[in-house]
Structure formats: C-alpha cells, structure tokens
Design an enzyme around this catalytic site. Structure first.
Site: not given
Length: 180
Positions: A7, A165, A168, A171
C-alpha cells in the site's frame, strides 16, 4: 497462504491543516490483487487523531487496536501514546513478529511508528510509507515546495497518492483522504 500487504500512505501538515491519504489496494503475495477498496486510513480518539498503516492487514488491525488503547490510556497525548506503543511493540516477542508500520497524526504532531521501536517526527511535516512511499514523499515535497500557496493539505495528499499510483504497481487510484 502468504501475506496480504502493499500500500501507500501519505501524511502532511500544511498551512495549519493536516491530511492523510491511503490507497485501497491489498495484494496477496507479489502477484495477485485481492481487494481494491481497503480503508487503511482511519480517524481515532473521537476524530482527533488520524492513523494509517502499511504492511500486513491483520497485523495492522492489531496495531490500530493497540494504538487506540494507548491513546485512551494517555488521554489523547499522541507523542506519549506512540512512544509507549513502540516500547511495547519492540519489547514483546509476539508483537515483534507483526509486519506493519503506522503513521499517526493530530493537529500538531506527525509521527512514524515502527516495530523496531522507532518513533520519528519528520522535519518538514511530511511522511509516507509503503511500497509507493518514496514516490508519494517526493511528489508531496515538490508540491509543498512549489505549489503550496495554491494547494490545501488535502489536495497535496491526494495528488501525491495519485502520482505514486501512476508509478507503483502496488498502489492504486482508489484513494481515501482524511483531514483534521
């Protein structure tokens, strides 16, 4: 079965406000996305404290409960609750096995709490953890430095997670932002 993890959590104090953002992705092992809408950022202690976790989901829930208990025990004193929790986490053989990190904040204090006993307050009022943490941290620092008069804490937190996001794979763009 493997661990559920991965996360990104980002937190910022900016212009007298504070915000924390987290994405919703839960990954099983390194290959399968199991959930897109997990809520990893929460308000605690009558809505006066924000907490976000990165790491194993089950471990994080254990830590949330433990931290909330420390907040109650120390009447909402964030620094004291974090230090006492870190001491307990590091000193307990079973708790040391927990694989998670926490960012906790109130209107005046922002802290990273880890199982190695670390309680770290950043110099610049920005923290990020998790698989996309480095990307979110870099984005947040750039936004705060170069666009701070145009953006709120909430907007910086959301934009930092969106950038993480984009980069990654652990994410996603299902971003939850909480603010105080």
């Amino acid at each position: 079965m493997g661990n559920f993890h991965a996360t990104t959590i980002f937190a910022i104090h900016h212009n007298g406000k504070c915000a924390m953002a987290g994405d919703g992705q839960v990954t099983f092992g390194n290959a399968v996305v199991m959930k897109h809408t997990a809520r990893k950022v929460r308000k605690l202690f009558q809505g006066k404290v924000l907490a976000g976790f990165a790491g194993s989901v089950a471990d994080a829930f254990t830590l949330f409960e433990m931290f909330e208990g420390k907040l109650e025990e120390y009447n909402g004193n964030l620094q004291r609750a974090a230090v006492e929790m870190a001491k307990q986490w590091r000193g307990d053989k079973m708790l040391r096995q927990l694989e998670a990190m926490l960012i906790v904040m109130d209107e005046t204090t922002l802290l990273l709490v880890s199982g190695t006993g670390e309680v770290i307050e950043p110099d610049d009022g920005i923290l990020a953890i998790g698989s996309g943490g480095h990307y979110a941290l870099a984005a947040g620092r750039a936004l705060k430095r170069h666009a701070s008069e145009h953006l709120t804490a909430k907007e910086i937190a959301k934009a930092s997670l969106e950038i993480a996001g984009d980069i990654c794979v652990y994410t996603n763009h299902n971003i939850i932002v909480e603010e105080l």
